[in-house]
Design an enzyme around this catalytic site. Structure first.
Site, PDB file in Angstrom:
ATOM      1  N   GLU A   1       1.260  -1.701   0.367  1.00  0.00           N
ATOM      2  CA  GLU A   1       0.325  -0.306   0.308  1.00  0.00           C
ATOM      3  C   GLU A   1       0.754   1.117  -0.240  1.00  0.00           C
ATOM      4  O   GLU A   1       1.830   1.696   0.902  1.00  0.00           O
ATOM      5  CB  GLU A   1      -1.113   0.259   1.233  1.00  0.00           C
ATOM      6  CG  GLU A   1      -0.604   0.023   2.293  1.00  0.00           C
ATOM      7  CD  GLU A   1      -1.446   0.308   3.828  1.00  0.00           C
ATOM      8  OE1 GLU A   1      -2.322   0.981   3.181  1.00  0.00           O
ATOM      9  OE2 GLU A   1      -1.306  -1.352   5.065  1.00  0.00           O
TER      10      GLU A   1
ATOM     11  N   ASP B   1      -3.374   7.435  11.708  1.00  0.00           N
ATOM     12  CA  ASP B   1      -2.051   7.129  11.706  1.00  0.00           C
ATOM     13  C   ASP B   1      -1.281   7.711  13.391  1.00  0.00           C
ATOM     14  O   ASP B   1      -1.592   8.283  13.171  1.00  0.00           O
ATOM     15  CB  ASP B   1      -1.078   7.766  10.747  1.00  0.00           C
ATOM     16  CG  ASP B   1      -1.535   6.554   9.324  1.00  0.00           C
ATOM     17  OD1 ASP B   1      -1.474   5.147   9.578  1.00  0.00           O
ATOM     18  OD2 ASP B   1      -2.178   7.901   8.325  1.00  0.00           O
TER      19      ASP B   1
END
Length: 256
Positions: free
Chosen positions: A48, A59
């Site tokens: 990815e 994140d």
């Protein structure tokens, strides 16, 4: 070939698959290129590639910093598309996906973004802040193009919710191993085993497990419970501390 079928075919010869994650432009596209080459040479199945965004809400601090630095370096969405096409052409055994946040897709134009993703040879997208209830048009375009719009299970998902999400998913399901953001160590215990058993009951798509998977022991524990281990933050930290050349041995060691 349909991504789910391809991954299942690979599982005939591998006990578990690997997916890795890179932030495009961090620390540079040149280093990204070197790292991807080592990943491909050591048997990574999917990669990815994250198109940087200023507020990557799923994140943790390592990937957040990488996003911010890449943007500071001047990376553009067009740079990401051109680089992605180069990688998909250079490494045909790897299945590439774009990971990003919906603001990037919306600003580019949803249909245009997805068509370009397909045209450069990618197999799907991972957009963590686009729930399926708000993504009907994206799902429809992806279906028409043969792209896999990866959907998520989480430990707080009910069995009913998992079945609903699975009905809209293609390719594989991304099973978030724990609450929170990327980068923190995940405890691989009985509760995770029970959660993955619920995931398995909800779909016949391959299961990819991410968030805090970083060691050979983590990958080994997932064998028989999931189909693909996702390695993200650990690779970025390794490149930061030891350089791109350390990635190949690290990846090879995950499956020893």
């Amino acid at each position: 070939m349909d991504l789910a079928i391809e991954l299942k075919n690979r599982l005939h010869t591998k006990p578990i698959l690997l997916m890795t994650h890179l932030v495009l432009g961090y620390p540079s596209l040149r280093i990204n290129r070197e790292v991807i080459a080592q990943m491909a040479a050591n048997g990574v199945d999917c990669i990815e590639l994250q198109i940087p965004f200023s507020e990557p809400i799923a994140d943790g601090p390592v990937i957040l910093k990488a996003n911010q630095q890449s943007l500071k370096n001047g990376i553009s969405v067009e740079d990401c598309f051109r680089f992605g096409q180069e990688m998909a052409t250079a490494f045909p055994t790897v299945r590439f996906l774009f990971m990003t946040y919906y603001n990037i897709v919306f600003k580019y134009g949803e249909e245009a973004f997805l068509r370009r993703t397909k045209e450069i040879g990618f197999c799907g997208t991972i957009i963590p802040d686009l729930p399926p209830e708000e993504g009907a048009s994206s799902l429809a375009v992806s279906e028409a193009l043969g792209l896999a719009p990866i959907q998520f299970f989480t430990p707080t998902s009910t069995n009913e919710r998992m079945r609903e999400v699975a009905g809209l998913a293609r390719g594989f399901i991304y099973c978030v191993a724990r609450r929170g953001v990327t980068g923190e160590q995940t405890t691989l215990d009985d509760s995770l085993t029970a959660y993955l058993a619920r995931c398995r009951q909800a779909t016949d798509l391959p299961l990819a497990v991410g968030f805090g998977i970083s060691r050979r022991e983590d990958v080994a524990m997932l064998r028989g419970k999931a189909d693909m281990a996702v390695i993200g933050t650990a690779t970025i930290q390794l490149v930061d501390s030891q350089g791109a050349d350390a990635v190949g041995p690290f990846i090879a060691g995950l499956l020893d």
